[in-house]
Design a protein around this motif. Sequence first.
Motif, PDB file in Angstrom:
ATOM      1  N   GLU A   1      41.786  49.598   7.410  1.00 29.64           N
ATOM      2  CA  GLU A   1      41.236  48.412   6.755  1.00 29.64           C
ATOM      3  C   GLU A   1      39.771  48.600   6.380  1.00 29.64           C
ATOM      4  O   GLU A   1      39.057  49.375   6.997  1.00 29.64           O
ATOM      5  N   ASN A   2      39.361  47.831   5.380  1.00 33.29           N
ATOM      6  CA  ASN A   2      37.953  47.664   5.036  1.00 33.29           C
ATOM      7  C   ASN A   2      37.544  46.257   5.453  1.00 33.29           C
ATOM      8  O   ASN A   2      38.319  45.316   5.276  1.00 33.29           O
ATOM      9  N   PHE A   3      36.356  46.119   6.001  1.00 32.83           N
ATOM     10  CA  PHE A   3      35.782  44.815   6.318  1.00 32.83           C
ATOM     11  C   PHE A   3      34.510  44.713   5.496  1.00 32.83           C
ATOM     12  O   PHE A   3      33.597  45.524   5.656  1.00 32.83           O
ATOM     13  N   GLU A   4      34.463  43.718   4.615  1.00 33.16           N
ATOM     14  CA  GLU A   4      33.369  43.600   3.661  1.00 33.16           C
ATOM     15  C   GLU A   4      32.703  42.241   3.777  1.00 33.16           C
ATOM     16  O   GLU A   4      33.388  41.217   3.891  1.00 33.16           O
ATOM     17  N   ALA A   5      31.375  42.237   3.723  1.00 30.82           N
ATOM     18  CA  ALA A   5      30.625  40.982   3.758  1.00 30.82           C
ATOM     19  C   ALA A   5      30.839  40.239   2.446  1.00 30.82           C
ATOM     20  O   ALA A   5      30.503  40.753   1.380  1.00 30.82           O
ATOM     21  N   ALA A   6      31.403  39.034   2.517  1.00 31.97           N
ATOM     22  CA  ALA A   6      31.593  38.203   1.323  1.00 31.97           C
ATOM     23  C   ALA A   6      30.325  37.414   1.012  1.00 31.97           C
ATOM     24  O   ALA A   6      30.154  36.921  -0.098  1.00 31.97           O
ATOM     25  N   THR A   7      29.463  37.291   2.019  1.00 28.07           N
ATOM     26  CA  THR A   7      28.151  36.653   1.877  1.00 28.07           C
ATOM     27  C   THR A   7      27.162  37.497   2.673  1.00 28.07           C
ATOM     28  O   THR A   7      27.574  38.412   3.393  1.00 28.07           O
ATOM     29  N   ASP A   8      25.886  37.189   2.584  1.00 29.79           N
ATOM     30  CA  ASP A   8      24.939  37.803   3.510  1.00 29.79           C
ATOM     31  C   ASP A   8      25.343  37.368   4.911  1.00 29.79           C
ATOM     32  O   ASP A   8      25.742  36.213   5.123  1.00 29.79           O
ATOM     33  N   CYS A   9      25.263  38.279   5.871  1.00 30.75           N
ATOM     34  CA  CYS A   9      25.710  37.995   7.236  1.00 30.75           C
ATOM     35  C   CYS A   9      24.669  38.458   8.250  1.00 30.75           C
ATOM     36  O   CYS A   9      23.975  39.447   8.019  1.00 30.75           O
ATOM     37  N   VAL A  10      24.603  37.748   9.358  1.00 28.48           N
ATOM     38  CA  VAL A  10      23.845  38.208  10.521  1.00 28.48           C
ATOM     39  C   VAL A  10      24.744  38.075  11.737  1.00 28.48           C
ATOM     40  O   VAL A  10      25.580  37.177  11.817  1.00 28.48           O
ATOM     41  N   GLY A  11      24.587  39.019  12.637  1.00 22.79           N
ATOM     42  CA  GLY A  11      25.402  38.992  13.839  1.00 22.79           C
ATOM     43  C   GLY A  11      24.839  39.901  14.902  1.00 22.79           C
ATOM     44  O   GLY A  11      23.712  40.419  14.778  1.00 22.79           O
ATOM     45  N   TRP A  12      25.632  40.093  15.919  1.00 22.91           N
ATOM     46  CA  TRP A  12      25.241  40.882  17.088  1.00 22.91           C
ATOM     47  C   TRP A  12      26.379  41.832  17.411  1.00 22.91           C
ATOM     48  O   TRP A  12      27.541  41.429  17.420  1.00 22.91           O
ATOM     49  N   VAL A  13      26.062  43.101  17.659  1.00 24.07           N
ATOM     50  CA  VAL A  13      27.098  44.101  17.880  1.00 24.07           C
ATOM     51  C   VAL A  13      26.944  44.827  19.212  1.00 24.07           C
ATOM     52  O   VAL A  13      25.843  44.998  19.729  1.00 24.07           O
ATOM     53  N   LEU A  14      28.115  45.239  19.702  1.00 23.87           N
ATOM     54  CA  LEU A  14      28.206  46.160  20.832  1.00 23.87           C
ATOM     55  C   LEU A  14      28.948  47.385  20.335  1.00 23.87           C
ATOM     56  O   LEU A  14      29.929  47.258  19.595  1.00 23.87           O
ATOM     57  N   THR A  15      28.523  48.565  20.761  1.00 22.63           N
ATOM     58  CA  THR A  15      29.277  49.773  20.445  1.00 22.63           C
ATOM     59  C   THR A  15      30.475  49.851  21.389  1.00 22.63           C
ATOM     60  O   THR A  15      30.528  49.173  22.427  1.00 22.63           O
ATOM     61  N   TYR A  16      31.422  50.704  21.040  1.00 24.75           N
ATOM     62  CA  TYR A  16      32.596  50.935  21.887  1.00 24.75           C
ATOM     63  C   TYR A  16      32.157  51.377  23.285  1.00 24.75           C
ATOM     64  O   TYR A  16      32.665  50.885  24.292  1.00 24.75           O
ATOM     65  N   GLU A  17      31.203  52.296  23.332  1.00 23.88           N
ATOM     66  CA  GLU A  17      30.723  52.809  24.620  1.00 23.88           C
ATOM     67  C   GLU A  17      30.098  51.691  25.467  1.00 23.88           C
ATOM     68  O   GLU A  17      30.403  51.542  26.652  1.00 23.88           O
TER      69      GLU A  17
END
Length: 193
Positions: A94-110
């Motif tokens: 799959e592709n995940f694409e921003a449909a608008t400007d986005c802000v968020g918080w991420v964790l890596t797999y590790e």
Amino acid sequence: MDREALLAFLRKAPQLDDESATYIAQQFEFKKLTKSDRFIKAGRVSDEYMFLENGFIRSYVFDTEGNEITLNFYSTNDLVFEVASFFQRIPSQENFEAATDCVGWVLTYEKLNQLFHALPAFRDFGRAVLVKGFISFKLRTLSMINKTAEERYEMLLKSNAEIFQHAPLKHIASFLGVTDTSLSRIRKSFLTK
């Protein structure tokens, strides 16, 4: 950057006490996407698990004829990740694409796995997220079989009307499993009700 929305989201989880929620929130890193940026690209292993603080993301694949088929929409306060790629460490389809400007918080797999091992309550939270996602996927799959296009449209309108503000009609049509023309007809019939 302020992690208040992330912290509020984690505090709502019955599995997490305030101290755990605060510690977990501190492990996330800020992420910004501009409209049309890809959060996840097909063919690559997904390595980020995102809490979407604000914005709108669409996931899609290409069918055998090269047409984009929308699989899901993600909006404010959703968790965004490609479950198969992220957990099985295989390239995403799959592709995940921003449909608008986005802000968020991420964790890596590790980092996510370190937290799962260190905090059983976070592991329970993660399990609850996966179960909720599986149930949602199951209900969507069933609706494609046992609901009419009109019923699916009405369900989408009730559950996530925001989609109609941010996604082009062709993406909504493919998500509902109908043609653009059929979606226009369905929309007109709802306006006359």
